[in-house]
Write a protein that holds these residues in place. Structure first.
Motif, PDB file in Angstrom:
ATOM      1  N   GLU A   1     -12.641  10.716  13.675  1.00  0.00           N
ATOM      2  CA  GLU A   1     -11.968   9.924  14.706  1.00  0.00           C
ATOM      3  C   GLU A   1     -12.484   8.490  14.726  1.00  0.00           C
ATOM      4  N   ALA A   2     -13.771   8.309  14.450  1.00  0.00           N
ATOM      5  CA  ALA A   2     -14.318   6.950  14.377  1.00  0.00           C
ATOM      6  C   ALA A   2     -13.673   6.189  13.220  1.00  0.00           C
ATOM      7  N   GLY A   3     -13.486   6.881  12.095  1.00  0.00           N
ATOM      8  CA  GLY A   3     -12.817   6.252  10.958  1.00  0.00           C
ATOM      9  C   GLY A   3     -11.373   5.908  11.257  1.00  0.00           C
ATOM     10  N   VAL A   4     -10.675   6.804  11.949  1.00  0.00           N
ATOM     11  CA  VAL A   4      -9.286   6.537  12.337  1.00  0.00           C
ATOM     12  C   VAL A   4      -9.218   5.317  13.240  1.00  0.00           C
ATOM     13  N   ALA A   5     -10.118   5.234  14.213  1.00  0.00           N
ATOM     14  CA  ALA A   5     -10.124   4.087  15.134  1.00  0.00           C
ATOM     15  C   ALA A   5     -10.362   2.783  14.379  1.00  0.00           C
ATOM     16  N   GLU A   6     -11.303   2.814  13.423  1.00  0.00           N
ATOM     17  CA  GLU A   6     -11.602   1.604  12.654  1.00  0.00           C
ATOM     18  C   GLU A   6     -10.412   1.179  11.801  1.00  0.00           C
ATOM     19  N   MET A   7      -9.805   2.143  11.097  1.00  0.00           N
ATOM     20  CA  MET A   7      -8.664   1.797  10.248  1.00  0.00           C
ATOM     21  C   MET A   7      -7.463   1.351  11.072  1.00  0.00           C
ATOM     22  N   THR A   8      -7.255   1.979  12.226  1.00  0.00           N
ATOM     23  CA  THR A   8      -6.136   1.584  13.092  1.00  0.00           C
ATOM     24  C   THR A   8      -6.330   0.159  13.595  1.00  0.00           C
ATOM     25  N   ALA A   9      -7.553  -0.167  13.983  1.00  0.00           N
ATOM     26  CA  ALA A   9      -7.838  -1.529  14.452  1.00  0.00           C
ATOM     27  C   ALA A   9      -7.617  -2.543  13.339  1.00  0.00           C
ATOM     28  N   GLN A  10      -8.059  -2.203  12.126  1.00  0.00           N
ATOM     29  CA  GLN A  10      -7.861  -3.113  10.995  1.00  0.00           C
ATOM     30  C   GLN A  10      -6.381  -3.296  10.694  1.00  0.00           C
ATOM     31  N   ARG A  11      -5.638  -2.191  10.731  1.00  0.00           N
ATOM     32  CA  ARG A  11      -4.198  -2.284  10.473  1.00  0.00           C
ATOM     33  C   ARG A  11      -3.511  -3.146  11.524  1.00  0.00           C
TER      34      ARG A  11
ATOM     35  N   ALA B   1      -4.728  -5.400  13.405  1.00  0.00           N
ATOM     36  CA  ALA B   1      -5.145  -6.810  13.357  1.00  0.00           C
ATOM     37  C   ALA B   1      -4.803  -7.464  12.023  1.00  0.00           C
ATOM     38  N   GLY B   2      -4.333  -6.650  11.075  1.00  0.00           N
ATOM     39  CA  GLY B   2      -3.989  -7.187   9.752  1.00  0.00           C
ATOM     40  C   GLY B   2      -5.188  -7.692   8.993  1.00  0.00           C
ATOM     41  N   ILE B   3      -6.355  -6.991   9.154  1.00  0.00           N
ATOM     42  CA  ILE B   3      -7.583  -7.487   8.526  1.00  0.00           C
ATOM     43  C   ILE B   3      -8.235  -6.450   7.618  1.00  0.00           C
ATOM     44  N   ALA B   4      -7.464  -5.506   7.101  1.00  0.00           N
ATOM     45  CA  ALA B   4      -8.055  -4.524   6.184  1.00  0.00           C
ATOM     46  C   ALA B   4      -8.222  -5.184   4.824  1.00  0.00           C
ATOM     47  N   PRO B   5      -9.420  -5.654   4.497  1.00  0.00           N
ATOM     48  CA  PRO B   5      -9.595  -6.439   3.269  1.00  0.00           C
ATOM     49  C   PRO B   5      -9.395  -5.596   2.023  1.00  0.00           C
ATOM     50  N   GLY B   6      -8.464  -6.033   1.196  1.00  0.00           N
ATOM     51  CA  GLY B   6      -8.299  -5.409  -0.109  1.00  0.00           C
ATOM     52  C   GLY B   6      -7.533  -4.108  -0.129  1.00  0.00           C
TER      53      GLY B   6
ATOM     54  N   SER C   1      -4.379  -2.079   0.267  1.00  0.00           N
ATOM     55  CA  SER C   1      -2.955  -2.338   0.407  1.00  0.00           C
ATOM     56  C   SER C   1      -2.423  -1.550   1.596  1.00  0.00           C
ATOM     57  N   PRO C   2      -1.351  -2.010   2.220  1.00  0.00           N
ATOM     58  CA  PRO C   2      -0.792  -1.285   3.369  1.00  0.00           C
ATOM     59  C   PRO C   2      -0.479   0.173   3.057  1.00  0.00           C
TER      60      PRO C   2
ATOM     61  N   VAL D   1      -2.016   2.183   0.981  1.00  0.00           N
ATOM     62  CA  VAL D   1      -3.259   2.959   0.935  1.00  0.00           C
ATOM     63  C   VAL D   1      -3.799   3.167   2.344  1.00  0.00           C
ATOM     64  N   LEU D   2      -3.782   2.132   3.148  1.00  0.00           N
ATOM     65  CA  LEU D   2      -4.285   2.245   4.517  1.00  0.00           C
ATOM     66  C   LEU D   2      -3.464   3.259   5.309  1.00  0.00           C
ATOM     67  N   GLU D   3      -2.147   3.219   5.173  1.00  0.00           N
ATOM     68  CA  GLU D   3      -1.288   4.174   5.885  1.00  0.00           C
ATOM     69  C   GLU D   3      -1.532   5.596   5.395  1.00  0.00           C
ATOM     70  N   TYR D   4      -1.746   5.753   4.092  1.00  0.00           N
ATOM     71  CA  TYR D   4      -2.018   7.085   3.541  1.00  0.00           C
ATOM     72  C   TYR D   4      -3.338   7.627   4.077  1.00  0.00           C
ATOM     73  N   LEU D   5      -4.381   6.799   4.045  1.00  0.00           N
ATOM     74  CA  LEU D   5      -5.684   7.242   4.547  1.00  0.00           C
ATOM     75  C   LEU D   5      -5.615   7.603   6.022  1.00  0.00           C
ATOM     76  N   LEU D   6      -4.899   6.803   6.795  1.00  0.00           N
ATOM     77  CA  LEU D   6      -4.732   7.110   8.210  1.00  0.00           C
ATOM     78  C   LEU D   6      -3.995   8.436   8.410  1.00  0.00           C
ATOM     79  N   ALA D   7      -2.917   8.627   7.662  1.00  0.00           N
ATOM     80  CA  ALA D   7      -2.101   9.838   7.825  1.00  0.00           C
ATOM     81  C   ALA D   7      -2.892  11.095   7.481  1.00  0.00           C
ATOM     82  N   ILE D   8      -3.613  11.081   6.343  1.00  0.00           N
ATOM     83  CA  ILE D   8      -4.318  12.304   5.954  1.00  0.00           C
ATOM     84  C   ILE D   8      -5.532  12.547   6.848  1.00  0.00           C
TER      85      ILE D   8
END
Length: 200
Positions: A131-141, A143-148, A150-151, A153-160
């Protein structure tokens, strides 16, 4: 036939397709892009991968450079064969499901080696971490600040990750309620030696 590129090999070829780099720059770029979310990155393994790709002629030494007083560094660039191998391997991996033998699945297969309370506690701890990882990735998404990353990959990681959290909660609830019965401890096997039973 596709080269059997490792995950790190794919990442190195993709970096060098962007531009020539030396080894430390590759490490720094992967770190800046949070590539450790998707591939294991260690200095030793990266330099070993670079040497292997060089031996396969998928990359080559392009130049030697020096940054200030730092030691001279070899700059690498991707070859035409490397570009082709990268595309072929990515296409193969996207199209063909493979069993990646995740460690968590092994642990689940043997979870009855824990007592039920310990198993539920371990599942709860995993949920908190995920859940901590989900919160971090959601915040990055958001804010549009997930460095490197791609959208896609970020959406896939969040979904799984979200799907795993949902399943883990259901699993823990089922264990707490007794809906999933805990296997009885296996009895020791007996073997016969000269007509008498011996426990093993």
């Amino acid at each position: 036939m596709a080269h059997q590129l490792t995950s790190l090999g794919i990442s190195v070829l993709a970096l060098l397709r962007e531009r020539p780099m030396h080894g430390y720059e590759m490490l720094q770029t992967l770190s800046d892009r949070q590539a450790d979310r998707i591939v294991r990155v260690r200095p030793g393994s990266l330099y070993h991968t670079v040497e292997r790709l060089t031996g396969q002629r998928l990359i080559r030494r392009a130049a030697r450079g020096r940054d200030g007083n730092r030691p001279e560094r070899v700059v690498y660039e991707i070859t035409d064969a490397g570009v082709e191998a990268l595309a072929e391997r990515v296409r193969e991996l996207v199209a063909t499901p493979v069993n990646e033998y995740p460690q968590f699945t092994v642990a689940l297969a043997e979870i009855d080696n824990l007592d039920p309370d310990s198993a539920v506690h371990a599942l709860d701890s995993r949920v908190v971490a995920l859940e901590a990882g989900v919160a971090e990735m959601t915040a990055q998404r958001n804010a549009g600040i997930a460095p490197g990353l791609s959208p896609i990959v970020l959406e896939y990681l969040l979904a799984i990750t979200q799907a795993e959290v949902t399943w883990l909660r259901q699993c823990a609830t089922s264990l707490r309620s007794g809906r999933w019965s805990w296997p009885a401890t296996a009895r020791p096997e007996t073997v016969t030696d000269s007509g008498s039973e011996v426990q093993t």
